[in-house]
Design a protein around this motif. Structure first.
Motif, PDB file in Angstrom:
ATOM      1  N   PHE A 401       0.818  -1.209   0.000  1.00 52.17           N
ATOM      2  CA  PHE A 401       0.000   0.000   0.000  1.00 52.17           C
ATOM      3  C   PHE A 401       0.853   1.260   0.000  1.00 52.17           C
ATOM      4  O   PHE A 401       0.469   2.281  -0.577  1.00 52.17           O
ATOM      5  CB  PHE A 401      -0.946   0.032   1.199  1.00 52.17           C
ATOM      6  CG  PHE A 401      -1.771   1.283   1.243  1.00 52.17           C
ATOM      7  CD1 PHE A 401      -2.911   1.387   0.480  1.00 52.17           C
ATOM      8  CD2 PHE A 401      -1.362   2.390   1.986  1.00 52.17           C
ATOM      9  CE1 PHE A 401      -3.657   2.566   0.470  1.00 52.17           C
ATOM     10  CE2 PHE A 401      -2.094   3.563   1.986  1.00 52.17           C
ATOM     11  CZ  PHE A 401      -3.247   3.649   1.228  1.00 52.17           C
ATOM     12  N   GLU A 402       2.021   1.203   0.644  1.00 52.10           N
ATOM     13  CA  GLU A 402       2.847   2.408   0.765  1.00 52.10           C
ATOM     14  C   GLU A 402       3.218   2.961  -0.603  1.00 52.10           C
ATOM     15  O   GLU A 402       3.388   4.182  -0.764  1.00 52.10           O
ATOM     16  CB  GLU A 402       4.106   2.094   1.575  1.00 52.10           C
ATOM     17  CG  GLU A 402       3.826   1.657   3.007  1.00 52.10           C
ATOM     18  CD  GLU A 402       2.941   2.634   3.764  1.00 52.10           C
ATOM     19  OE1 GLU A 402       3.201   3.856   3.657  1.00 52.10           O
ATOM     20  OE2 GLU A 402       1.994   2.187   4.431  1.00 52.10           O
ATOM     21  N   ALA A 403       3.352   2.091  -1.598  1.00 48.09           N
ATOM     22  CA  ALA A 403       3.714   2.549  -2.938  1.00 48.09           C
ATOM     23  C   ALA A 403       2.487   2.970  -3.750  1.00 48.09           C
ATOM     24  O   ALA A 403       2.635   3.621  -4.795  1.00 48.09           O
ATOM     25  CB  ALA A 403       4.464   1.445  -3.681  1.00 48.09           C
ATOM     26  N   LEU A 408      -0.855   6.656  -7.812  1.00 49.15           N
ATOM     27  CA  LEU A 408      -1.941   7.604  -8.078  1.00 49.15           C
ATOM     28  C   LEU A 408      -1.388   8.971  -8.462  1.00 49.15           C
ATOM     29  O   LEU A 408      -1.982   9.686  -9.285  1.00 49.15           O
ATOM     30  CB  LEU A 408      -2.839   7.732  -6.846  1.00 49.15           C
ATOM     31  CG  LEU A 408      -3.654   6.497  -6.436  1.00 49.15           C
ATOM     32  CD1 LEU A 408      -4.600   6.844  -5.297  1.00 49.15           C
ATOM     33  CD2 LEU A 408      -4.437   5.927  -7.614  1.00 49.15           C
ATOM     34  N   LYS A 409      -0.247   9.328  -7.882  1.00 50.53           N
ATOM     35  CA  LYS A 409       0.368  10.613  -8.242  1.00 50.53           C
ATOM     36  C   LYS A 409       0.760  10.620  -9.713  1.00 50.53           C
ATOM     37  O   LYS A 409       0.625  11.632 -10.404  1.00 50.53           O
ATOM     38  CB  LYS A 409       1.587  10.854  -7.360  1.00 50.53           C
ATOM     39  CG  LYS A 409       2.250  12.206  -7.597  1.00 50.53           C
ATOM     40  CD  LYS A 409       3.408  12.425  -6.633  1.00 50.53           C
ATOM     41  CE  LYS A 409       4.037  13.798  -6.846  1.00 50.53           C
ATOM     42  NZ  LYS A 409       5.164  14.034  -5.907  1.00 50.53           N
ATOM     43  N   THR A 410       1.238   9.469 -10.193  1.00 51.87           N
ATOM     44  CA  THR A 410       1.591   9.357 -11.614  1.00 51.87           C
ATOM     45  C   THR A 410       0.337   9.424 -12.484  1.00 51.87           C
ATOM     46  O   THR A 410       0.319  10.086 -13.533  1.00 51.87           O
ATOM     47  CB  THR A 410       2.333   8.036 -11.875  1.00 51.87           C
ATOM     48  OG1 THR A 410       3.523   8.001 -11.078  1.00 51.87           O
ATOM     49  CG2 THR A 410       2.694   7.898 -13.338  1.00 51.87           C
ATOM     50  N   ASP A 411      -0.728   8.737 -12.043  1.00 48.36           N
ATOM     51  CA  ASP A 411      -1.971   8.697 -12.819  1.00 48.36           C
ATOM     52  C   ASP A 411      -2.726  10.019 -12.771  1.00 48.36           C
ATOM     53  O   ASP A 411      -3.361  10.410 -13.756  1.00 48.36           O
ATOM     54  CB  ASP A 411      -2.876   7.579 -12.291  1.00 48.36           C
ATOM     55  CG  ASP A 411      -2.285   6.197 -12.508  1.00 48.36           C
ATOM     56  OD1 ASP A 411      -1.369   6.067 -13.345  1.00 48.36           O
ATOM     57  OD2 ASP A 411      -2.728   5.253 -11.831  1.00 48.36           O
ATOM     58  N   LEU A 419      -5.854  14.287  -0.950  1.00 49.12           N
ATOM     59  CA  LEU A 419      -6.955  13.643  -1.654  1.00 49.12           C
ATOM     60  C   LEU A 419      -6.524  12.286  -2.199  1.00 49.12           C
ATOM     61  O   LEU A 419      -7.292  11.308  -2.139  1.00 49.12           O
ATOM     62  CB  LEU A 419      -7.455  14.545  -2.782  1.00 49.12           C
ATOM     63  CG  LEU A 419      -8.721  14.077  -3.503  1.00 49.12           C
ATOM     64  CD1 LEU A 419      -9.887  13.943  -2.519  1.00 49.12           C
ATOM     65  CD2 LEU A 419      -9.087  15.032  -4.637  1.00 49.12           C
ATOM     66  N   ARG A 420      -5.291  12.202  -2.717  1.00 51.16           N
ATOM     67  CA  ARG A 420      -4.788  10.899  -3.166  1.00 51.16           C
ATOM     68  C   ARG A 420      -4.772   9.900  -2.013  1.00 51.16           C
ATOM     69  O   ARG A 420      -5.171   8.740  -2.175  1.00 51.16           O
ATOM     70  CB  ARG A 420      -3.356  11.039  -3.732  1.00 51.16           C
ATOM     71  CG  ARG A 420      -3.238  11.774  -5.028  1.00 51.16           C
ATOM     72  CD  ARG A 420      -1.902  11.486  -5.704  1.00 51.16           C
ATOM     73  NE  ARG A 420      -0.758  11.753  -4.837  1.00 51.16           N
ATOM     74  CZ  ARG A 420      -0.133  12.910  -4.739  1.00 51.16           C
ATOM     75  NH1 ARG A 420      -0.550  13.941  -5.465  1.00 51.16           N
ATOM     76  NH2 ARG A 420       0.915  13.059  -3.958  1.00 51.16           N
ATOM     77  N   GLN A 421      -4.304  10.343  -0.866  1.00 51.83           N
ATOM     78  CA  GLN A 421      -4.232   9.459   0.290  1.00 51.83           C
ATOM     79  C   GLN A 421      -5.630   9.032   0.741  1.00 51.83           C
ATOM     80  O   GLN A 421      -5.863   7.867   1.079  1.00 51.83           O
ATOM     81  CB  GLN A 421      -3.508  10.168   1.442  1.00 51.83           C
ATOM     82  CG  GLN A 421      -3.160   9.281   2.618  1.00 51.83           C
ATOM     83  CD  GLN A 421      -2.012   8.322   2.338  1.00 51.83           C
ATOM     84  OE1 GLN A 421      -1.287   8.501   1.367  1.00 51.83           O
ATOM     85  NE2 GLN A 421      -1.869   7.299   3.171  1.00 51.83           N
ATOM     86  N   HIS A 422      -6.566   9.949   0.716  1.00 48.50           N
ATOM     87  CA  HIS A 422      -7.947   9.649   1.100  1.00 48.50           C
ATOM     88  C   HIS A 422      -8.553   8.609   0.165  1.00 48.50           C
ATOM     89  O   HIS A 422      -9.108   7.600   0.622  1.00 48.50           O
ATOM     90  CB  HIS A 422      -8.774  10.934   1.072  1.00 48.50           C
ATOM     91  CG  HIS A 422     -10.248  10.721   1.165  1.00 48.50           C
ATOM     92  ND1 HIS A 422     -10.875  10.241   2.306  1.00 48.50           N
ATOM     93  CD2 HIS A 422     -11.238  10.886   0.238  1.00 48.50           C
ATOM     94  CE1 HIS A 422     -12.170  10.129   2.079  1.00 48.50           C
ATOM     95  NE2 HIS A 422     -12.418  10.513   0.840  1.00 48.50           N
ATOM     96  N   TYR A 423      -8.459   8.825  -1.126  1.00 45.44           N
ATOM     97  CA  TYR A 423      -9.022   7.876  -2.082  1.00 45.44           C
ATOM     98  C   TYR A 423      -8.323   6.520  -1.985  1.00 45.44           C
ATOM     99  O   TYR A 423      -8.963   5.468  -2.072  1.00 45.44           O
ATOM    100  CB  TYR A 423      -8.884   8.419  -3.503  1.00 45.44           C
ATOM    101  CG  TYR A 423      -9.863   9.522  -3.859  1.00 45.44           C
ATOM    102  CD1 TYR A 423     -11.006   9.752  -3.114  1.00 45.44           C
ATOM    103  CD2 TYR A 423      -9.623  10.347  -4.965  1.00 45.44           C
ATOM    104  CE1 TYR A 423     -11.897  10.762  -3.443  1.00 45.44           C
ATOM    105  CE2 TYR A 423     -10.509  11.358  -5.308  1.00 45.44           C
ATOM    106  CZ  TYR A 423     -11.639  11.562  -4.541  1.00 45.44           C
ATOM    107  OH  TYR A 423     -12.516  12.562  -4.879  1.00 45.44           O
ATOM    108  N   ALA A 424      -6.993   6.542  -1.816  1.00 46.59           N
ATOM    109  CA  ALA A 424      -6.255   5.286  -1.732  1.00 46.59           C
ATOM    110  C   ALA A 424      -6.688   4.477  -0.517  1.00 46.59           C
ATOM    111  O   ALA A 424      -6.916   3.261  -0.610  1.00 46.59           O
ATOM    112  CB  ALA A 424      -4.751   5.570  -1.672  1.00 46.59           C
ATOM    113  N   ARG A 425      -6.815   5.129   0.627  1.00 43.85           N
ATOM    114  CA  ARG A 425      -7.153   4.431   1.855  1.00 43.85           C
ATOM    115  C   ARG A 425      -8.572   3.868   1.848  1.00 43.85           C
ATOM    116  O   ARG A 425      -8.809   2.769   2.338  1.00 43.85           O
ATOM    117  CB  ARG A 425      -6.998   5.372   3.056  1.00 43.85           C
ATOM    118  CG  ARG A 425      -5.620   5.370   3.670  1.00 43.85           C
ATOM    119  CD  ARG A 425      -5.331   4.063   4.338  1.00 43.85           C
ATOM    120  NE  ARG A 425      -3.982   3.970   4.895  1.00 43.85           N
ATOM    121  CZ  ARG A 425      -3.259   2.871   4.917  1.00 43.85           C
ATOM    122  NH1 ARG A 425      -3.715   1.764   4.363  1.00 43.85           N
ATOM    123  NH2 ARG A 425      -2.078   2.841   5.463  1.00 43.85           N
TER     124      ARG A 425
END
Length: 503
Positions: A401-403, A408-411, A419-425
């Motif tokens: 998960f850490e990667a 998402l930053k690339t996408d 927001l990336r962290q929120h959606y990822a989690r």
């Protein structure tokens, strides 16, 4: 007259046990309907301490089998849902006035070795005057221990099980209480009524599963017109949420004067979740609230150990849940077993499987064993499958998960880090279902504050049974903790209009 659908399994209760059973059964090829009288996880399953753990303190009550099974399941669930379940280190400052240090070391030794631990680091000793984890602790506490367990977003775990059940063909009915379940001529006739539309649905299942949690006895007697020698004991557990008051990422576990242990966990970034109490409860589960005396109790437990003193005005939120524990006759609520018991009633040839007790960590195993109990009624049922299966969104590459947020930053290079962290989690690999073809924040629609955008809310309505603003702000997410009162009100106004318009 419209034909009544004949199905294999009808599950009453949209908490973790009901959703887990519906998922497992649907994945084995059974036709399944799950009904919940409120929202998914609205009861006990969203009001827990948010932990996937073996239950360190259960060793004191000689619950070795339960602890071992829970520790094994801890690893299974970590593998299945790395986006909503992750490791956490717990610091246990030692107070000579309570349990002796040798006793705690022995318990942690067993805890490290009972469940075949593979991923998590083991216990280590701490010098609280030297190690950074001891910085917020009062100087009179010198020695401590640190061990591993896991955090879980409990309500999302329920929803993900329901999603997986639906994607395997189950019908999921929320806000649709089971108003009647009667045996007629050796078969079940079950009726649900939508509390929103008044629509009535009737089914004829081969087997009914009663996974109603605190309401299990009510379903047995009032709804199903049956009886059981088993019973649940309702035990209330309350939590408080306060601003986080230490710098490190670890959690704390402290012993109180009455030998109970209190968890002090990082929560939603800049907050702390503190609990729980253990109090016998005789009222309606719907009416449970955290009492002033419980809030004072939790604050006192924290202040006994920490330099920074909590005050009542620091409490941002409080919540309380009713744990439906199997009544094993123990007088002390803390000593009541967290194990589960099945009661299979085959009266008239129409089986009713009642579930008493259980805990979040062992829900998957409970579902598997429950289906084993009724397997003879379904010779066509497929084999067990959930032990190695991923939860929706959990199919993250290498379970790393850490990667994942970096991917998402690339996408989505235009997306802010929070927001990336929120959606990822919350959504894992299913973030694409929210973002879609968006190329900017503006493409996510109206911004309501914090990390809440219109696209997420619409996704939750379309795919996760969110029917009220609270479903979104408190159970599907925890946006309520980040939005101001005015922002919450504005979202609720928009949501009520948007959902009504969509309907």
């Amino acid at each position: 007259m419209t034909d009544i659908p004949k199905i294999d399994l009808f599950v009453i209760g949209g908490g973790i046990n009901g959703a887990g059973i519906a998922r497992d059964a649907a994945g084995r090829g059974l036709s399944v309907v799950l009904c919940e009288k409120d929202d998914l996880a609205e009861g006990t399953s969203s009001r827990s301490g948010k932990l996937v753990h073996g239950g360190l303190r259960y060793l004191e009550y000689y619950e070795f089998r339960l602890v071992r099974e829970a520790l094994i399941e801890r690893e299974v669930l970590m593998n299945a849902a790395p986006h909503i379940i992750w490791p956490m280190r717990f610091v246990l400052p030692h107070s000579p006035a309570d349990r002796p240090l040798w006793f705690i070391r022995l318990g942690l030794f067993l805890y490290d070795h009972l469940g075949g631990r593979k991923k998590l680091p083991g216990t280590r000793r701490l010098d609280l005057h030297r190690d950074p984890e001891g910085a917020p602790i009062l100087d009179k506490y010198r020695r401590g221990l640190e061990y591993s367990d896991c955090w879980v977003d409990d309500a999302r775990l329920v929803v993900l099980n329901a999603i997986d059940a639906a994607e395997h063909g189950a019908v999921v009915l929320t806000r649709s209480p089971c108003t009647s379940a009667r045996r007629e001529g050796g078969v079940w006739r079950v009726t649900t009524t939508s509390s929103l539309t008044g629509e009535t649905r009737v089914y004829e299942p081969k087997v009914v599963v009663n996974a109603a949690g605190p309401w299990v006895s009510d379903v047995v007697t009032r709804v199903a017109g049956s009886n059981s020698k088993r019973n649940v004991r309702l035990v209330k557990g309350s939590h408080i949420i306060v601003p986080k008051f230490w710098d490190t990422a670890n959690a704390y576990l402290v012993q109180n004067h009455d030998k109970r242990v209190i968890f002090i966990n990082p929560y939603e970034g800049d907050k702390a979740l503190i609990g729980t109490t253990d109090i016998s409860y005789d009222g309606r589960p719907e009416d449970v609230t955290a009492e002033d005396s419980e809030i004072d109790y939790l604050i006192a437990a924290v202040n006994r150990y920490f330099k920074e003193k909590l005050r009542r005005e620091d409490v941002l939120e409080s919540f309380s849940g009713v744990r439906p524990l199997f009544d094993d006759g123990q007088g002390n609520p803390s000593a009541v077993t967290r194990d589960y018991v099945f009661d299979l009633d085959e009266t008239g040839g129409a089986p009713l499987l009642n579930i008493f007790g259980g805990k979040i960590t062992t829900y998957r195993e409970l579902a598997e064993r429950g289906l084993h109990r009724i397997a003879r009624f379904f010779p066509q049922m497929g084999p067990a499958w959930t032990e190695r299966a991923k939860m929706p969104g959990g199919d993250i590459e290498n379970e790393d998960f850490e990667a994942f947020p970096d991917k998402l930053k690339t996408d989505y290079p235009w997306m802010p880090r929070s927001l990336r962290q929120h959606y990822a989690r919350l959504y894992g690999t299913r973030v694409t279902r929210i973002v879609g073809q968006a190329r900017s924040l503006a493409d996510l629609g109206r911004h309501f504050g914090g990390d809440l955008y219109e696209a997420e809310a619409r996704y939750l309505v379309a795919e996760e049974w969110a029917l009220t603003a609270e479903d979104v702000l408190w159970r599907r997410t925890k946006h309520r903790l980040q939005l101001s009162t005015d922002e919450q009100a504005a979202f609720a106004e928009w949501f009520d209009h948007a959902v009504a318009k969509a309907a």
